[in-house]
Design a protein around this motif. Structure first.
Motif: not given
Length: 239
Positions: A204-209, A228-234, A82-90
């Motif tokens: 997602d980047k907000d850490r919701f599954i 993943i593509v849809l989440l990047t657009m979001e 959540n810190n080092d990968l903040k704002g990333k989709i996992l």
């Protein structure tokens, strides 16, 4: 007969790898037409609050938000999701390096996903900078960070956006069960406890599954890629 089967598997791998980028193009093309695609949903309701308004009951739903996890990566570095990968989709999966059953296939399909999101040198912001792949060992007593590095190199992964993680077994098992809600059965992370799941988990980047996928199934792996593509657009629309 063995050679024919081997060739069939080889060409299937090529087909899957080829179809993933194509699916990205089709989704992006539909979005460019201002059609509204069905976005990946949210998982695991934590609470529902209801209020009365104008004689009607209105509901406000709260979804589970993933807590942080800090483990050691394949280079011996401590990584906080959540810190080092903040704002990333996992995209998260679980494995162990000496697994001879499902883990090689899981890692192979995760590698196909990573390859599909490889960096485009023509673009300043590529999908590989937004998406991070996370493989967590379920046998940390055996899988040192050095063992994880050897395993990752065997599959030729791009270390820039794929972390292989090890650490305290109880912390890992608690994370899998209580943060990612994987159906692994009861356990306390003790010596006799063992988790073996085929799932890819999309966060997602907000850490919701936002999705669970059978990582052994090529169709579901493609579905994970599409989502993943849809989440990047979001993600881009929220910036």
């Amino acid at each position: 007969m063995t050679q024919k089967r081997s060739n069939k598997k080889f060409f299937l791998g090529i087909t899957v790898a080829a179809l993933l980028p194509l699916s990205f193009y089709l989704i992006t093309n539909e979005l460019s037409k201002k059609n509204k695609p069905k976005m990946p949903g949210y998982y695991h309701i934590e609470k529902i609050d209801s209020v009365q308004s104008g004689g009607k009951t209105q509901y406000d739903t709260s979804y589970h938000k993933m807590s942080d996890l800090s483990l050691t990566n394949q280079f011996g570095q401590q990584i906080s999701l959540n810190n080092d990968l903040k704002g990333k989709i996992l995209v998260v999966d679980f494995f162990f390096t000496n697994c001879a059953s499902i883990c090689p296939k899981l890692t192979h399909n995760m590698k196909l996903l990573q390859t599909s999101f490889r960096k485009d040198p023509k673009k300043e912001a590529s999908l590989d900078t937004i998406v991070q792949f996370i493989s967590i060992t379920v046998n940390p007593e055996r899988d040192s960070f050095q063992a994880l590095r050897i395993y990752a190199d065997k599959y030729g992964v791009n270390h820039d956006n794929w972390s292989f993680l090890t650490g305290d077994k109880r912390i890992i098992y608690n994370f899998a069960r209580n943060e990612l809600s994987l159906s692994t059965g009861p356990g306390d992370g003790g010596a006799d406890d063992f988790i073996h799941t085929e799932k890819f988990v999309l966060i997602d980047k907000d850490r919701f599954i936002r999705g669970y996928y059978n990582g052994l199934n090529d169709t579901e792996a493609r579905k994970c890629a599409d989502d993943i593509v849809l989440l990047t657009m979001e993600w881009k629309h929220r910036k």
